[in-house]
Design an enzyme around this catalytic site. Structure first.
Site, mmCIF file in Angstrom:
data_model
loop_
_atom_site.group_PDB
_atom_site.id
_atom_site.type_symbol
_atom_site.label_atom_id
_atom_site.label_comp_id
_atom_site.label_asym_id
_atom_site.label_seq_id
_atom_site.Cartn_x
_atom_site.Cartn_y
_atom_site.Cartn_z
ATOM 1 N N SER A 95 -47.541 26.052 -36.813
ATOM 2 C CA SER A 95 -46.272 25.136 -36.345
ATOM 3 C C SER A 95 -46.201 23.558 -37.774
ATOM 4 N N LEU A 135 -33.100 20.051 -34.927
ATOM 5 C CA LEU A 135 -31.407 21.195 -35.327
ATOM 6 C C LEU A 135 -31.032 21.919 -33.510
ATOM 7 N N GLU A 137 -30.004 22.013 -29.469
ATOM 8 C CA GLU A 137 -30.235 20.890 -29.163
ATOM 9 C C GLU A 137 -29.451 21.710 -27.635
ATOM 10 N N HIS A 140 -27.486 23.939 -27.384
ATOM 11 C CA HIS A 140 -26.951 25.017 -28.325
ATOM 12 C C HIS A 140 -27.718 25.396 -29.298
ATOM 13 N N CYS A 243 -33.386 26.186 -44.899
ATOM 14 C CA CYS A 243 -34.487 25.359 -43.938
ATOM 15 C C CYS A 243 -35.776 26.348 -43.331
ATOM 16 N N LEU A 244 -34.745 27.233 -42.807
ATOM 17 C CA LEU A 244 -35.227 28.492 -41.858
ATOM 18 C C LEU A 244 -35.967 29.214 -42.295
ATOM 19 N N ALA A 247 -39.179 28.214 -43.408
ATOM 20 C CA ALA A 247 -39.962 28.342 -41.984
ATOM 21 C C ALA A 247 -40.420 29.604 -41.654
ATOM 22 N N GLU A 368 -37.431 29.520 -34.675
ATOM 23 C CA GLU A 368 -36.809 29.915 -36.046
ATOM 24 C C GLU A 368 -36.038 31.166 -35.496
HETATM 25 P P1 TGC Z 1 -22.697 31.555 -40.766
HETATM 26 O O1 TGC Z 1 -21.325 31.312 -40.235
HETATM 27 O O2 TGC Z 1 -23.389 33.082 -40.815
HETATM 28 O O3 TGC Z 1 -23.177 30.591 -41.809
HETATM 29 C C1 TGC Z 1 -22.635 29.017 -41.736
HETATM 30 C C2 TGC Z 1 -23.234 29.268 -43.278
HETATM 31 O O4 TGC Z 1 -24.736 29.062 -43.283
HETATM 32 C C3 TGC Z 1 -24.713 29.984 -44.456
HETATM 33 N N1 TGC Z 1 -26.260 30.880 -44.142
HETATM 34 C C4 TGC Z 1 -27.413 30.311 -44.549
HETATM 35 N N2 TGC Z 1 -27.482 30.315 -45.739
HETATM 36 C C5 TGC Z 1 -28.881 30.321 -46.181
HETATM 37 N N3 TGC Z 1 -30.010 30.589 -45.585
HETATM 38 C C6 TGC Z 1 -29.819 31.726 -44.145
HETATM 39 N N4 TGC Z 1 -30.269 31.851 -43.682
HETATM 40 C C7 TGC Z 1 -28.683 31.560 -44.060
HETATM 41 N N5 TGC Z 1 -27.501 31.828 -43.312
HETATM 42 C C8 TGC Z 1 -26.348 31.874 -42.956
HETATM 43 C C9 TGC Z 1 -23.818 30.755 -44.103
HETATM 44 O O5 TGC Z 1 -23.735 31.667 -46.097
HETATM 45 C C10 TGC Z 1 -22.603 30.252 -44.115
HETATM 46 O O6 TGC Z 1 -22.123 29.180 -45.258
HETATM 47 P P2 TGC Z 1 -21.202 29.029 -46.154
HETATM 48 O O7 TGC Z 1 -21.284 27.953 -47.145
HETATM 49 O O8 TGC Z 1 -19.804 30.110 -45.964
HETATM 50 O O9 TGC Z 1 -20.732 27.569 -45.261
HETATM 51 O O10 TGC Z 1 -23.316 30.940 -38.955
HETATM 52 P P3 TGC Z 1 -23.411 31.245 -37.574
HETATM 53 O O11 TGC Z 1 -23.166 29.815 -37.072
HETATM 54 O O12 TGC Z 1 -21.975 32.323 -37.373
HETATM 55 O O13 TGC Z 1 -24.736 31.911 -37.441
HETATM 56 C C11 TGC Z 1 -25.559 32.884 -38.052
HETATM 57 C C12 TGC Z 1 -26.956 32.534 -37.308
HETATM 58 C C13 TGC Z 1 -26.831 32.956 -36.026
HETATM 59 C C14 TGC Z 1 -27.581 33.977 -38.221
HETATM 60 C C15 TGC Z 1 -28.113 31.116 -36.722
HETATM 61 O O14 TGC Z 1 -26.943 30.509 -36.763
HETATM 62 C C16 TGC Z 1 -29.561 31.720 -36.840
HETATM 63 O O15 TGC Z 1 -30.016 31.627 -37.562
HETATM 64 N N6 TGC Z 1 -29.199 31.103 -35.886
HETATM 65 C C17 TGC Z 1 -30.994 30.751 -35.111
HETATM 66 C C18 TGC Z 1 -30.986 29.352 -34.981
HETATM 67 C C19 TGC Z 1 -33.089 29.140 -35.547
HETATM 68 O O16 TGC Z 1 -32.997 30.068 -36.417
HETATM 69 N N7 TGC Z 1 -33.353 27.899 -35.133
HETATM 70 C C20 TGC Z 1 -34.235 27.395 -35.437
HETATM 71 C C21 TGC Z 1 -34.044 26.206 -34.971
HETATM 72 S S1 TGC Z 1 -35.361 25.152 -35.733
HETATM 73 C C22 TGC Z 1 -37.047 25.777 -34.988
HETATM 74 O O17 TGC Z 1 -37.103 27.049 -34.389
HETATM 75 C C23 TGC Z 1 -38.289 24.927 -35.706
HETATM 76 S S2 TGC Z 1 -40.409 25.785 -34.978
HETATM 77 C C24 TGC Z 1 -41.049 25.244 -35.465
HETATM 78 C C25 TGC Z 1 -42.319 25.451 -35.644
HETATM 79 O O18 TGC Z 1 -42.971 24.690 -34.722
HETATM 80 O O19 TGC Z 1 -42.942 26.311 -36.347
HETATM 81 P P1 FAD Z 2 -30.788 30.919 -25.980
HETATM 82 O O1 FAD Z 2 -29.741 30.553 -27.733
HETATM 83 O O2 FAD Z 2 -29.929 30.306 -25.149
HETATM 84 O O3 FAD Z 2 -31.131 32.175 -26.359
HETATM 85 C C1 FAD Z 2 -30.764 32.677 -24.793
HETATM 86 C C2 FAD Z 2 -31.249 34.675 -25.491
HETATM 87 O O4 FAD Z 2 -30.332 34.805 -25.325
HETATM 88 C C3 FAD Z 2 -32.264 34.808 -26.308
HETATM 89 O O5 FAD Z 2 -33.185 35.643 -25.833
HETATM 90 C C4 FAD Z 2 -31.696 34.889 -27.303
HETATM 91 O O6 FAD Z 2 -32.072 36.402 -28.069
HETATM 92 C C5 FAD Z 2 -30.011 35.325 -26.376
HETATM 93 N N1 FAD Z 2 -28.734 35.490 -27.047
HETATM 94 C C6 FAD Z 2 -28.204 34.008 -27.855
HETATM 95 N N2 FAD Z 2 -27.212 34.309 -28.482
HETATM 96 C C7 FAD Z 2 -27.248 35.833 -29.034
HETATM 97 C C8 FAD Z 2 -26.176 36.813 -29.087
HETATM 98 N N3 FAD Z 2 -25.263 36.422 -30.274
HETATM 99 N N4 FAD Z 2 -26.459 37.668 -28.982
HETATM 100 C C9 FAD Z 2 -27.045 38.278 -28.399
HETATM 101 N N5 FAD Z 2 -28.693 37.574 -27.542
HETATM 102 C C10 FAD Z 2 -27.793 36.372 -27.572
HETATM 103 N N6 FAD Z 2 -35.393 23.807 -32.505
HETATM 104 C C11 FAD Z 2 -35.768 23.018 -33.188
HETATM 105 O O7 FAD Z 2 -35.007 23.129 -34.307
HETATM 106 N N7 FAD Z 2 -36.515 21.899 -33.660
HETATM 107 C C12 FAD Z 2 -37.881 22.575 -34.064
HETATM 108 O O8 FAD Z 2 -38.884 21.835 -34.564
HETATM 109 C C13 FAD Z 2 -38.351 23.640 -32.737
HETATM 110 N N8 FAD Z 2 -39.163 23.661 -32.404
HETATM 111 C C14 FAD Z 2 -39.802 24.586 -30.588
HETATM 112 C C15 FAD Z 2 -40.969 25.281 -30.139
HETATM 113 C C16 FAD Z 2 -41.041 25.769 -29.678
HETATM 114 C C17 FAD Z 2 -42.522 25.232 -28.659
HETATM 115 C C18 FAD Z 2 -40.046 25.842 -29.238
HETATM 116 C C19 FAD Z 2 -39.571 27.398 -27.371
HETATM 117 C C20 FAD Z 2 -39.231 26.174 -29.625
HETATM 118 C C21 FAD Z 2 -38.745 25.145 -30.334
HETATM 119 N N9 FAD Z 2 -37.129 24.888 -31.050
HETATM 120 C C22 FAD Z 2 -37.123 23.871 -32.200
HETATM 121 C C23 FAD Z 2 -36.320 25.621 -30.584
HETATM 122 C C24 FAD Z 2 -35.593 27.385 -31.003
HETATM 123 O O9 FAD Z 2 -35.539 27.407 -32.606
HETATM 124 C C25 FAD Z 2 -35.248 27.655 -29.813
HETATM 125 O O10 FAD Z 2 -35.766 28.300 -29.047
HETATM 126 C C26 FAD Z 2 -33.991 28.896 -30.823
HETATM 127 O O11 FAD Z 2 -33.152 29.179 -31.701
HETATM 128 C C27 FAD Z 2 -33.584 29.670 -29.655
HETATM 129 O O12 FAD Z 2 -32.984 28.283 -28.680
HETATM 130 P P2 FAD Z 2 -32.988 28.578 -26.891
HETATM 131 O O13 FAD Z 2 -33.847 28.258 -26.598
HETATM 132 O O14 FAD Z 2 -31.337 27.527 -27.272
HETATM 133 O O15 FAD Z 2 -32.087 30.378 -25.850
#
Ligand code: TGC
Ligand code: FAD
Length: 389
Positions: A95, A135, A137, A140, A243-244, A247, A368
């Protein structure tokens, strides 16, 4: 010397350089991580910062960043192999390396100005500086596009307000790449540095997962961010999502390391443990479990191998990366649960790494992008219909 499962002779596809890198990281993990990880995880204490320095010395921070900026200039198969070996030790180590490499160094390299690259990348590569990625919140997570964190243009600086939650390495970070909206609602990346007034990073306590990793919040209360700290090369949600991709690619490889450690542990234990007068490995149900686990690890290895080749050629799509992340993390978690059962009561103790991997993987399957969000990404790719909303 330890040999990991390689049922389909994938090692034949690796270069000598790949094998040297893998073996150096594997040795480092055995030496520096394995002897201490259980104690830190049990005590719920973040690993010492010397681990980041060690990762830097091994070239595991920004391995794909060009040498000009302090990176190792390696290909994406090397990055994947490094992630596998780190997660064989513990997901918290992978991580830290993921965040630093893919979520902090990658955006600065890809979207940053020349001054930003020269100022931050070399120190991030050595582990002298620790980065975080903001990213998510409090309200969110899966839907980052609805974020509330925002900044106003105040002429000679930006004024940043809002907060990020669940941020890996927040409590120990020297800087954070923070995604926030401007006055028109467009997302931008800002580099927020420790010491800026109004920027705090409270720690998130009482986790049952990733207990050796520091997790926390990034809180911005009227933080004055210098204009030169805005990443000039990208705007919109695609910035953080790119970035995602990097990762998630690393996690797809990394989860296999945790899975292999569980498999190796279960295999060894079942060969040694005797019940009903024979080793439990002689029972068909244990063999079924071992056979299925090895099959799933092999399928996961083939998936990331091909993904790595596509990534090196610049052809890996976000949807392919998403599928590999979802499949391999889900596979690893199932393997951890199955392996734990194979050890009986011993499986719940800290004498073996399985329960720790299992609990870690509950975070890995959530961050992620959750497992279900990745299913929807594949569904969208198949049908052309986004079912998120
Ligand atoms: P959507 O309208 O589909 O897309 C918005 C704009 O983004 C573009 N796009 C991408 N571009 C590059 N790579 C991707 N994977 C992309 N996915 C979408 C898209 O083409 C569009 O571009 P433009 O130019 O037309 O504006 O966006 P949406 O708001 O409907 O959301 C789509 C969704 C749900 C798939 C996305 O928001 C998502 O992936 N949600 C999950 C959030 C997430 O993964 N959060 C991670 C936070 S970081 C973290 O967890 C770090 S853990 C670190 C560790 O300890 O290892
Ligand atoms: P929610 O979005 O509230 O989701 C809750 C449940 O609802 C999930 O089961 C989900 O699959 C489901 N759900 C949500 N939307 C839908 C839909 N449209 N349809 C069906 N099901 C849905 N984030 C960062 O930005 N940076 C970091 O470094 C980072 N590190 C992390 C480290 C740890 C240990 C953890 C646990 C999380 C970290 N995160 C980080 C956050 C992580 O990316 C989020 O927890 C993750 O994206 C899910 O968001 P949430 O927890 O708010 O769940």
């Amino acid at each position: 010397m330890y040999q990991p499962p390689d049922y389909f002779q994938l090692d034949d596809l690796l270069t000598d350089e790949h094998k040297i890198i893998r073996s150096a990281i594997r040795d480092w993990v055995s030496r520096e991580v394995k002897p201490i990880i259980e104690q830190y995880a049990q005590k719920h204490e973040p690993l010492p910062l010397s681990i980041m320095r060690g990762l830097g010395e091994m070239g595991a921070l920004g391995p794909f960043i060009p040498e000009q900026y302090g990176g190792a200039g390696l290909d994406y198969i090397s990055y994947g192999l490094i992630m596998t070996e780190l997660e064989r030790g513990d997901s918290s180590v992978r991580s830290s390396a993921s965040v630093q490499s893919s979520l902090v160094m990658y955006p600065i390299y890809e979207f940053g100005s020349e001054e930003q690259k020269n100022k931050f990348l070399p120190k991030l590569a050595t582990g002298e500086m620790i980065g975080a990625f903001g990213l998510t919140e409090p309200n969110h997570g899966s839907d980052p596009g609805s974020m509330r964190t925002h900044f106003e243009d105040k002429g000679d600086h930006y004024l940043l307000n809002g907060s990020k939650m669940w941020i890996t390495n927040a409590p120990v970070c020297d800087l954070a790449v923070v995604w926030a909206k401007d006055e028109t609602g467009i997302v931008h990346g800002l580099i927020v540095e420790r010491g800026m007034e109004g920027f705090t990073t409270p720690e998130t306590l009482d986790k049952w997962s990733l207990r050796a990793s520091a997790t926390g919040e990034l809180v911005f209360d009227n933080v004055k961010v210098p204009k030169e700290n805005l990443l000039p090369g990208v705007k919109g949600l695609k910035g953080p999502l790119m970035c995602l991709n990097s990762a998630r690619y690393g996690i797809a490889w990394g989860a296999l390391g945790a899975a292999m450690d569980c498999y190796d542990t279960a295999l060894q234990y079942t060969l040694e443990r005797k019940q009903f007068g024979k080793s439990i490995a002689s029972f068909q149900l244990q063999q079924k479990k071992l056979a299925e686990i090895l099959t799933e690890i092999t399928k996961g290895q083939l998936l990331v191998w091909r993904l790595g080749v596509l990534k090196n050629e610049g052809k890996a799509t976000p949807a392919q990366i998403s599928m590999a992340k979802r499949n391999n993390v889900d596979t690893a978690l199932k393997i951890a649960r199955e392996s734990r059962q194979m050890l009986g009561a011993m499986g719940i103790t800290g004498d073996f790494p399985i329960m720790r991997h299992m609990m870690n993987l509950e975070s890995v399957i959530t961050y992620e992008g959750t497992h279900d969000i990745h299913l929807l990404i594949t569904g969208n790719d198949i049908t052309g219909i986004a079912a998120f909303e």
